[in-house]
Design an enzyme around this catalytic site. Structure first.
Site, PDB file in Angstrom:
ATOM      1  N   LYS A  22       0.796  -1.255   0.090  1.00 27.00           N
ATOM      2  CA  LYS A  22       0.076  -0.094   0.008  1.00 27.00           C
ATOM      3  C   LYS A  22       0.955   1.194   0.144  1.00 27.00           C
ATOM      4  O   LYS A  22       0.528   2.361  -0.721  1.00 27.00           O
ATOM      5  CB  LYS A  22      -1.043  -0.023   1.369  1.00 27.00           C
ATOM      6  CG  LYS A  22      -2.038  -0.896   1.016  1.00 27.00           C
ATOM      7  CD  LYS A  22      -2.710  -1.282   2.339  1.00 27.00           C
ATOM      8  CE  LYS A  22      -3.768  -2.430   2.118  1.00 27.00           C
ATOM      9  NZ  LYS A  22      -4.333  -2.937   3.560  1.00 27.00           N
TER      10      LYS A  22
ATOM     11  N   GLN B  53      -4.285  -1.613   9.659  1.00 27.21           N
ATOM     12  CA  GLN B  53      -4.309  -2.981   9.354  1.00 27.21           C
ATOM     13  C   GLN B  53      -4.771  -4.108  10.193  1.00 27.21           C
ATOM     14  O   GLN B  53      -4.373  -3.991  11.192  1.00 27.21           O
ATOM     15  CB  GLN B  53      -2.677  -3.051   8.840  1.00 27.21           C
ATOM     16  CG  GLN B  53      -2.632  -4.662   8.116  1.00 27.21           C
ATOM     17  CD  GLN B  53      -2.916  -4.584   6.749  1.00 27.21           C
ATOM     18  OE1 GLN B  53      -3.128  -3.798   5.727  1.00 27.21           O
ATOM     19  NE2 GLN B  53      -3.765  -5.701   6.388  1.00 27.21           N
TER      20      GLN B  53
ATOM     21  N   ASP C 250     -10.704   3.913   4.758  1.00 24.34           N
ATOM     22  CA  ASP C 250     -10.983   2.007   4.632  1.00 24.34           C
ATOM     23  C   ASP C 250     -12.433   1.894   4.905  1.00 24.34           C
ATOM     24  O   ASP C 250     -12.781   0.534   4.730  1.00 24.34           O
ATOM     25  CB  ASP C 250      -9.950   1.513   5.388  1.00 24.34           C
ATOM     26  CG  ASP C 250      -9.837   0.148   5.157  1.00 24.34           C
ATOM     27  OD1 ASP C 250      -9.931  -0.304   3.945  1.00 24.34           O
ATOM     28  OD2 ASP C 250      -9.434  -0.950   6.072  1.00 24.34           O
TER      29      ASP C 250
END
Length: 282
Positions: free
Chosen positions: A55, A99, A122
Site C-alpha cells: 500500500k 491494518q 478504509d
C-alpha cells in the site's frame, strides 16, 4: 476450457490509480499539500507487513504521501486508540488505515471507532457503515466498493437480481450486501450457520464469496450464467470459490489473484485523495 468471462480487476484498478494520481498532483499543486495516508500496524504478522508495504508503494506511485506507525504486538487497546486519535487530530494526515487483524487481545471495534469519520478511507467505522447503508456521502469499505466498480465495468446491473453474499464480516460481507441492496438487488446473507448453503447459492444471479474458507463455493452450486465475485484470499492464492469448476458454469467470474484485490487498494487510494480534497476545502 473456461466458459466464463474473466472480470479482471488489474487493468481497471490501474486506470483508477492513474486518475487518482492526476487528482493528487492537481491537489498538491493547488494547495501545496500532498494527500497523506497514515498506515497503522500492530505487531509483525508477515502478511500484514507485506500488505502495508504494498500500500505504501502504491501511495508513492499515486503521488500520495504515506506515514507508517508501527506498534509492538503487545500494544494495548488503549494505546492503539490513543495513537489513532492522535492521527485523527493531525491536520497533516488525511486518511487512516488500521491494518487488520490487530491481535485477539485488542478491541478492534474500539480501535476502528477512534478513527475520525472524515479520515476513515478504509470504510471501517460505524459512521461509514451508516452512510453506505443509507446511500449518503461518505467512504465505502474498500473491498465492497471495489466490487461495485467491477460490476459496473462489466455492465452488471444488480437491479432486480438475486444477490447472495456468503460472509457477514463488518468490513466485507455486511457492507457488500448493503451496497448491492442500495442498487436494488434482492440480497440474501449466508454464513457458517446457513442451512443447505448450496441450495441458496444456486438461486443467485450474483454471488459474492467473502467468508475466508478456501473453495467453499463449488461449480455445481453456481447457477448457469451467474456472476461470481470471489473476495476470498487464502494461502496459496486460493479464493473462496473453486475457480475451475465455477468457471464452467458462471457467465462472469473474478480470478484470484487479479480480480477483487487490486480494486481494494485502488479504492483506498482514491478515497484518500477525496478525503484530502474535502479537508483542504477544494
Amino acid at each position: 476450457m473456461s466458459q466464463a468471462r474473466l472480470m479482471e480487476g488489474t487493468a481497471l484498478a490501474r486506470r483508477i490509480v492513474e486518475d487518482t494520481a492526476e487528482k493528487a498532483a492537481d491537489l498538491t499543486a493547488r494547495t501545496g499539500t500532498a494527500p497523506c495516508l497514515a498506515t497503522v500496524l500492530v505487531g509483525e504478522d508477515p502478511a500484514s507487513v507485506t500488505y502495508v508495504r504494498m500500500k505504501q508503494n502504491r501511495c508513492r506511485k499515486a503521488g500520495i504521501a504515506s506515514r507508517h506507525v508501527a506498534l509492538p504486538a503487545a500494544t494495548t487497546t488503549g494505546e492503539l486508540v490513543a495513537a489513532l486519535r492522535e492521527l485523527s487530530a493531525d491536520p497533516a494526515v488525511h486518511g487512516i488505515l488500521l491494518q487488520h487483524p490487530v491481535g485477539e487481545h485488542i478491541d478492534e471495534r474500539a480501535a476502528f471507532e477512534a478513527i475520525a469519520p472524515e479520515k476513515d478511507v478504509d470504510g471501517v467505522t460505524f459512521a461509514s457503515f451508516a452512510t453506505m447503508s443509507f446511500g449518503l456521502p461518505g467512504f465505502v469499505s474498500c473491498t465492497p466498493g471495489g466490487i461495485m466498480r467491477l460490476l459496473d465495468e462489466y455492465d452488471v446491473d444488480p437491479a432486480g437480481k438475486r444477490a447472495v453474499v456468503v460472509g457477514r464480516s463488518a468490513i466485507l460481507g455486511k457492507p457488500a450486501g448493503m451496497l448491492l441492496l442500495a442498487r436494488d438487488a434482492t440480497v440474501t446473507y449466508c454464513h457458517s450457520r446457513t442451512a443447505d448453503l448450496s441450495s441458496v447459492v444456486r438461486e443467485a444471479d450474483i454471488v459474492v464469496a467473502a467468508v475466508g474458507r478456501p473453495r467453499l463455493v463449488r461449480g455445481e452450486d453456481v447457477k448457469p450464467g451467474a456472476v461470481v465475485i470471489d473476495a476470498g484470499y487464502n494461502p496459496g492464492n486460493v479464493g473462496d470459490v473453486d475457480f475451475d469448476s465455477a468457471a464452467q458454469r458462471a457467465g462472469l467470474i473474478t480470478p484470484v489473484p487479479g480480480g477483487v484485490g487490486p480494486m481494494t487498494i485502488a479504492t483506498l487510494l482514491e478515497q484518500t485523495v477525496d478525503a484530502a480534497a474535502r479537508q483542504l476545502g477544494v
